[in-house]
Scaffold this motif. Sequence first.
Motif, short mmCIF file in Angstrom:
data_model
loop_
_atom_site.label_atom_id
_atom_site.label_comp_id
_atom_site.label_asym_id
_atom_site.label_seq_id
_atom_site.Cartn_x
_atom_site.Cartn_y
_atom_site.Cartn_z
N UNK A 263 7.14 19.47 16.09
CA UNK A 263 7.39 18.14 18.00
C UNK A 263 8.05 17.97 17.78
N UNK A 264 9.37 17.69 16.90
CA UNK A 264 10.72 17.15 16.77
C UNK A 264 11.69 17.68 17.91
N UNK A 265 11.65 19.91 17.65
CA UNK A 265 11.77 20.57 18.01
C UNK A 265 11.00 20.77 19.26
N UNK A 266 10.05 21.06 19.53
CA UNK A 266 9.33 20.74 21.15
C UNK A 266 10.14 19.59 21.83
N UNK A 267 10.46 18.24 22.05
CA UNK A 267 10.64 17.69 22.30
C UNK A 267 12.11 17.95 22.52
N UNK B 152 13.54 20.06 23.13
CA UNK B 152 13.91 21.26 23.81
C UNK B 152 13.42 20.73 25.03
N UNK B 153 12.17 20.02 25.41
CA UNK B 153 11.56 19.95 27.08
C UNK B 153 13.05 19.02 27.56
N UNK B 154 13.23 17.55 25.87
CA UNK B 154 14.87 16.73 26.43
C UNK B 154 15.28 17.76 27.51
N UNK B 155 15.88 18.76 26.81
CA UNK B 155 17.12 19.56 26.66
C UNK B 155 16.81 20.46 28.28
N UNK B 156 15.42 20.75 28.64
CA UNK B 156 15.21 21.78 29.98
C UNK B 156 15.67 21.33 31.47
N UNK B 157 14.61 19.06 30.94
CA UNK B 157 14.56 18.14 32.63
C UNK B 157 16.26 17.79 32.52
N UNK B 158 17.79 17.65 31.03
CA UNK B 158 18.78 17.60 31.92
C UNK B 158 19.09 18.61 32.36
N UNK B 159 18.66 20.08 32.06
CA UNK B 159 19.71 21.72 32.83
C UNK B 159 19.13 21.34 33.94
N UNK B 160 18.09 21.28 34.20
CA UNK B 160 17.14 21.08 35.62
C UNK B 160 17.73 19.88 36.82
N UNK B 161 18.31 18.59 35.48
CA UNK B 161 19.36 18.12 36.44
C UNK B 161 20.39 18.37 36.38
#
Length: 131
Positions: free
Chosen positions: A18-22, A24-33
Amino acid sequence: MSNLPPLGGPTASYTPAQIRRNRLIFLGLVLALAGLVALWAFGPSDTKDQSSSLTAGDCFQNIGTDKEAKTKKLDCTDPHADYKVLKMDKDSVVDTFSCSDVPGTTGSLTQSGAGDWFVVCFKENDEKAEK
């Protein structure tokens, strides 16, 4: 003496998956921004001002306002090419002096600052195709 209940706090424990998934989601949001910021900063060139690249004989469209003009260089037969450059004076910033001796001038565009000083004398484009 009385027992106090424990203070509120996180009671759930997260698994490593779950920590890894969270993360990755955070990293994806940062890259999209970051991608959106890059697109805004280096976006399509049709929103950038092309005034400094105009030369006599070029045609353009004002994609800005009358107060803050931004030009888009176009082919003179383009139906959106509203103006034709009669003179580009990179040695002046006073349109009255630069354009007063240019026959047919109906308007001028002046830019000064940041090392880019010039005056563009123009007229209505009579070569453009009908819309």
